[in-house]
Design an enzyme around this catalytic site. Structure first.
Site, mmCIF file in Angstrom:
data_model
loop_
_atom_site.group_PDB
_atom_site.id
_atom_site.type_symbol
_atom_site.label_atom_id
_atom_site.label_comp_id
_atom_site.label_asym_id
_atom_site.label_seq_id
_atom_site.Cartn_x
_atom_site.Cartn_y
_atom_site.Cartn_z
ATOM 1 N N HIS A 189 0.922 -1.250 -0.190
ATOM 2 C CA HIS A 189 -0.028 -0.139 -0.074
ATOM 3 C C HIS A 189 1.038 1.214 0.047
ATOM 4 O O HIS A 189 1.711 1.274 0.679
ATOM 5 C CB HIS A 189 -1.040 -0.012 1.285
ATOM 6 C CG HIS A 189 -1.883 1.185 1.242
ATOM 7 N ND1 HIS A 189 -2.988 1.188 0.447
ATOM 8 C CD2 HIS A 189 -1.875 2.383 1.883
ATOM 9 C CE1 HIS A 189 -3.437 2.285 0.654
ATOM 10 N NE2 HIS A 189 -2.880 2.979 1.454
ATOM 11 N N THR B 32 -5.948 -8.657 6.143
ATOM 12 C CA THR B 32 -6.800 -9.130 7.112
ATOM 13 C C THR B 32 -8.333 -8.366 6.550
ATOM 14 O O THR B 32 -8.254 -7.731 5.455
ATOM 15 C CB THR B 32 -6.550 -8.700 8.467
ATOM 16 O OG1 THR B 32 -6.541 -7.119 8.410
ATOM 17 C CG2 THR B 32 -5.291 -9.214 8.829
HETATM 18 C C1 GRF Z 1 1.189 0.746 -6.149
HETATM 19 O O1 GRF Z 1 1.479 1.965 -5.714
HETATM 20 C C2 GRF Z 1 0.782 -0.126 -4.789
HETATM 21 O O2 GRF Z 1 1.504 0.177 -3.667
HETATM 22 C C3 GRF Z 1 -0.694 0.310 -4.803
HETATM 23 O O3 GRF Z 1 -0.906 0.194 -6.519
HETATM 24 C C4 GRF Z 1 0.235 0.706 -7.210
HETATM 25 C C5 GRF Z 1 0.470 -0.244 -8.352
HETATM 26 O O4 GRF Z 1 1.685 -0.129 -9.093
HETATM 27 N N1 GRF Z 1 -1.273 -0.867 -4.198
HETATM 28 P P1 GRF Z 1 2.190 -1.058 -9.868
HETATM 29 O O5 GRF Z 1 1.164 -1.619 -10.881
HETATM 30 O O6 GRF Z 1 2.686 -1.996 -9.209
HETATM 31 O O7 GRF Z 1 3.143 -0.191 -10.739
#
Ligand code: GRF
Length: 197
Positions: free
Chosen positions: A117, A149
């Site tokens: 995240h 979770t």
């Molecule tokens: C990333 O910033 C990740 O943290 C979030 O969605 C984005 C995905 O980017 N959950 P990518 O497709 O891996 O370039």
């Protein structure tokens, strides 16, 4: 006789830069030989996800499961579980998989479902994390790898990285700085997970 390989399934919806970081680490760090693990499949819910093309080019098994073709979230998640389980995964990694998961899905993969995240959780769960961090006047931002979770963007933290917020940052420039940190901590957290199990 060598131990059987442990399968990792990666779920994506978009660019796939985290997937790419994971693929690079798996190759450079020889996860198959050293950790008895491999990225066995990549599943996308979007046909236009650039990450799918990256995975195909790398020779990985790719699957498309378009959520718009399912009548409900439950129906989609049930089909997704069937696809994932065909690979008997030891780990399921959410790498920019832009779907809210049903409690059944989360329960099914409890203990082996990990997400990344783009914020320093527990701050800024949900979407638009970079814009919200700038609006709040944060001086640091970052990314979190955590076990999934039932509650969205919660769960035990496995790894975090902080980056500075610059005075002239836009959501895009901050996102790029955070993204670079994501590419470090996601492979690192997965490696540590595999090393300790
Ligand atoms: C990333 O910033 C990740 O943290 C979030 O969605 C984005 C995905 O980017 N959950 P990518 O497709 O891996 O370039």
């Amino acid at each position: 006789m060598s131990a059987p390989l442990r399968n990792i399934v990666v779920l994506i919806s978009g660019a796939g830069s985290n997937l790419q970081a994971l693929m690079r680490a798996a190759q450079q760090e020889q996860w198959e030989q050293r950790l008895q693990a491999r990225i066995a499949a990549v599943v996308s819910n979007r046909s236009d996800a650039p990450g799918l093309a990256l995975a195909r080019t790398a020779g990985l098994a790719c699957e498309l499961l378009d959520h718009t073709e399912y009548p409900s979230r439950h129906a989609f998640d049930a089909a997704l579980m069937t696809r994932i389980d065909a690979h008997q995964p030891t780990l399921v990694l959410l790498a920019g998989f832009m779907r809210i998961l049903t409690p059944e899905f989360v329960r099914h993969y409890e203990g082996r479902l990990i997400n990344i995240h783009p914020s320093l959780l527990p701050a800024f769960t949900g979407l638009h994390t970079h814009r919200r961090a700038l609006e709040a006047g944060c001086k640091v931002a970052g990314a979190t790898v955590h076990r999934v979770t039932a509650e969205l963007d919660h769960g035990p933290i496995l790894a975090q990285a902080a980056v500075p917020v610059m005075p002239d940052d836009s959501p895009e420039t901050l996102a790029a700085r955070v993204r670079a940190a994501e590419h470090q901590i996601y492979p690192q957290a997965v490696r540590e997970w595999l090393q300790t199990r």
